[in-house]
Design a protein around this motif. Structure first.
Motif, mmCIF file in Angstrom:
data_model
loop_
_atom_site.group_PDB
_atom_site.id
_atom_site.type_symbol
_atom_site.label_atom_id
_atom_site.label_comp_id
_atom_site.label_asym_id
_atom_site.label_seq_id
_atom_site.Cartn_x
_atom_site.Cartn_y
_atom_site.Cartn_z
ATOM 1 N N TRP A 91 41.449 35.005 40.254
ATOM 2 C CA TRP A 91 40.501 36.258 39.804
ATOM 3 C C TRP A 91 39.395 36.148 39.360
ATOM 4 O O TRP A 91 38.123 37.078 39.582
ATOM 5 C CB TRP A 91 41.401 37.107 39.921
ATOM 6 C CG TRP A 91 41.005 38.686 39.166
ATOM 7 C CD1 TRP A 91 40.327 39.403 40.859
ATOM 8 C CD2 TRP A 91 40.498 39.561 37.984
ATOM 9 N NE1 TRP A 91 40.226 40.577 39.920
ATOM 10 C CE2 TRP A 91 40.339 40.486 38.971
ATOM 11 C CE3 TRP A 91 40.828 39.424 36.824
ATOM 12 C CZ2 TRP A 91 40.288 41.819 37.976
ATOM 13 C CZ3 TRP A 91 40.534 39.729 36.144
ATOM 14 C CH2 TRP A 91 40.400 41.823 36.513
ATOM 15 N N ILE A 94 36.104 35.341 41.119
ATOM 16 C CA ILE A 94 36.151 36.459 41.664
ATOM 17 C C ILE A 94 35.016 37.799 40.968
ATOM 18 O O ILE A 94 33.637 38.318 41.985
ATOM 19 C CB ILE A 94 36.825 37.316 42.802
ATOM 20 C CG1 ILE A 94 37.556 36.697 43.925
ATOM 21 C CG2 ILE A 94 36.472 39.088 43.164
ATOM 22 C CD1 ILE A 94 38.822 37.342 44.258
ATOM 23 N N VAL A 95 35.633 37.955 39.671
ATOM 24 C CA VAL A 95 34.901 39.086 38.941
ATOM 25 C C VAL A 95 33.570 37.859 38.396
ATOM 26 O O VAL A 95 32.452 38.990 38.815
ATOM 27 C CB VAL A 95 36.100 38.590 37.835
ATOM 28 C CG1 VAL A 95 35.082 39.532 36.403
ATOM 29 C CG2 VAL A 95 37.267 39.450 37.935
ATOM 30 N N ASP A 98 31.099 38.785 41.839
ATOM 31 C CA ASP A 98 30.791 40.303 41.479
ATOM 32 C C ASP A 98 29.612 40.405 40.663
ATOM 33 O O ASP A 98 28.608 41.113 40.805
ATOM 34 C CB ASP A 98 32.091 40.432 42.011
ATOM 35 C CG ASP A 98 32.724 41.014 42.778
ATOM 36 O OD1 ASP A 98 32.419 40.397 43.779
ATOM 37 O OD2 ASP A 98 33.743 41.380 42.764
ATOM 38 N N ILE A 106 31.383 39.168 33.150
ATOM 39 C CA ILE A 106 32.295 39.735 33.276
ATOM 40 C C ILE A 106 33.562 39.986 31.621
ATOM 41 O O ILE A 106 34.809 40.340 32.121
ATOM 42 C CB ILE A 106 32.803 38.023 33.627
ATOM 43 C CG1 ILE A 106 33.302 37.628 31.909
ATOM 44 C CG2 ILE A 106 32.160 37.961 34.467
ATOM 45 C CD1 ILE A 106 33.780 35.633 32.839
ATOM 46 N N ALA A 109 35.355 43.899 32.792
ATOM 47 C CA ALA A 109 37.125 43.728 33.663
ATOM 48 C C ALA A 109 37.696 42.958 33.283
ATOM 49 O O ALA A 109 39.253 43.571 33.380
ATOM 50 C CB ALA A 109 36.426 43.005 35.113
ATOM 51 N N ASN A 160 35.981 50.310 35.858
ATOM 52 C CA ASN A 160 35.274 49.087 36.263
ATOM 53 C C ASN A 160 34.752 49.959 37.402
ATOM 54 O O ASN A 160 34.632 49.689 38.768
ATOM 55 C CB ASN A 160 36.022 48.557 37.005
ATOM 56 C CG ASN A 160 36.775 47.418 35.243
ATOM 57 O OD1 ASN A 160 35.614 46.490 35.370
ATOM 58 N ND2 ASN A 160 38.062 47.591 35.356
ATOM 59 N N GLU A 165 31.368 45.885 41.363
ATOM 60 C CA GLU A 165 32.741 45.484 41.747
ATOM 61 C C GLU A 165 33.690 46.025 43.171
ATOM 62 O O GLU A 165 33.414 46.636 44.167
ATOM 63 C CB GLU A 165 33.621 46.428 40.783
ATOM 64 C CG GLU A 165 33.387 45.835 39.169
ATOM 65 C CD GLU A 165 32.522 47.656 38.829
ATOM 66 O OE1 GLU A 165 32.252 47.311 37.671
ATOM 67 O OE2 GLU A 165 31.836 48.246 39.697
ATOM 68 N N SER A 166 34.001 44.661 43.434
ATOM 69 C CA SER A 166 34.516 45.041 45.484
ATOM 70 C C SER A 166 35.323 44.815 45.134
ATOM 71 O O SER A 166 36.743 45.183 44.142
ATOM 72 C CB SER A 166 34.216 42.954 46.167
ATOM 73 O OG SER A 166 35.020 42.299 44.707
ATOM 74 N N ARG A 168 37.837 43.535 46.530
ATOM 75 C CA ARG A 168 38.697 42.366 45.763
ATOM 76 C C ARG A 168 39.370 42.262 44.613
ATOM 77 O O ARG A 168 40.470 41.800 44.203
ATOM 78 C CB ARG A 168 38.578 40.832 46.412
ATOM 79 C CG ARG A 168 38.414 40.437 47.941
ATOM 80 C CD ARG A 168 38.009 39.245 47.779
ATOM 81 N NE ARG A 168 37.035 38.996 47.796
ATOM 82 C CZ ARG A 168 37.480 37.516 47.778
ATOM 83 N NH1 ARG A 168 37.787 36.431 48.125
ATOM 84 N NH2 ARG A 168 35.778 36.704 46.588
ATOM 85 N N LEU A 169 38.257 42.743 43.359
ATOM 86 C CA LEU A 169 38.285 42.712 42.371
ATOM 87 C C LEU A 169 39.743 42.983 41.497
ATOM 88 O O LEU A 169 40.107 43.613 40.783
ATOM 89 C CB LEU A 169 36.674 42.888 41.838
ATOM 90 C CG LEU A 169 36.643 42.275 40.058
ATOM 91 C CD1 LEU A 169 34.851 42.511 40.192
ATOM 92 C CD2 LEU A 169 36.925 44.272 39.661
ATOM 93 N N GLY A 173 42.530 43.591 40.945
ATOM 94 C CA GLY A 173 43.252 44.405 39.561
ATOM 95 C C GLY A 173 44.032 44.826 38.569
ATOM 96 O O GLY A 173 44.407 44.955 38.084
#
Length: 251
Positions: A91, A94-95, A98, A106, A109, A160, A165-166, A168-169, A173
């Protein structure tokens, strides 16, 4: 020449990804493997072991518990650690991606993840401490837990909400946050209590001494926490699957 042409026709096209993609796939594979072990044992404890233990008399339980539970709980708690650590590493990638694409850092998040979900866990744990009255009832705790977790998820999404932010994030999360609370339950409640219950059961079987009176309250707390983890796993797995397959949040 013909055989080489025929071989080329049926040979699969295989191209290994770069090192970074391979590393991320390894993290996901470890996460999946450890998660299956962890959640599988969680379901075993709740669906099989709990009703089975109720059918045993004290002498039989004195033989079964010290032999079975230490081994099962070893795999249970360390599979939880590996699952969460591998998941956080994945993760985190990913963060970082993004945030880089959005020209941000980051910190928000990652920080909001640990703050929100750790505080949420502490609030849920506080509900268990009285151990009597309405807070000793599973349905009552279920309603309280559901409300608190929904609020926590809303706070995480609100915290967030910068546009970069996607899905996925955000989805991980939430799902990963529930998983983080489940890990804290494993080590902070279930294992802390179970290792004492195992020791007392062993001593009772060996010395014919009664179980301490407080063992009943402790066993009840461990049971409610384990049952909560079993229910937590349902939305946790949903949000994990939704990360790549059900875009509800972000872009």
């Amino acid at each position: 020449m013909a055989s080489a042409h025929l071989l080329a026709m049926f040979a699969p096209s295989i191209a290994l990804p770069d090192a970074n993609a391979t590393f991320l796939m390894l993290l996901r594979w470890i996460h999946f493997l450890a998660g299956i072990t962890w959640i599988g044992l969680l379901y075993f404890f709740n669906l099989v072991n709990v009703p089975f233990m109720k059918e045993l008399d004290a002498p039989t339980k004195g033989k079964v518990v010290p032999s079975l539970m230490p081994h099962a709980l070893w795999w249970f708690r360390w599979a939880a650690v590996v699952t969460v650590l591998a998941g956080l590493a994945y993760w985190g990638n990913i963060v970082a991606a993004d945030a880089r694409n959005g020209g941000a850092g980051i910190g928000t998040a990652m920080g909001s993840f640990f703050v929100i979900w750790t505080v949420t866990w502490a609030l849920l744990y506080a509900c268990l401490i009285p151990g009597k009255g309405a807070l000793d009832k599973g349905p009552v705790l279920a309603v309280i837990y559901a409300i608190v977790i929904i609020i926590a998820a809303w706070l995480f999404l609100s915290w967030n909400n910068h546009g970069w932010e996607s899905n996925r994030l955000l989805s991980i999360g939430i799902g990963g946050g529930i998983g983080w609370m489940m890990l804290l339950n494993v080590w902070g409640v279930i294992w802390r209590i179970q290792k004492r219950l195992i020791q007392w059961t062993r001593e009772t079987a060996a010395n014919a001494t009664p179980m301490p009176e407080k063992s009943k309250c402790m066993a009840r707390m461990a049971f409610l926490t384990s049952r909560a983890n079993a229910f937590f796993s349902i939305p946790m797995l949903f949000f994990m699957g939704a990360a790549s397959h059900y875009p509800m949040f972000g872009k």
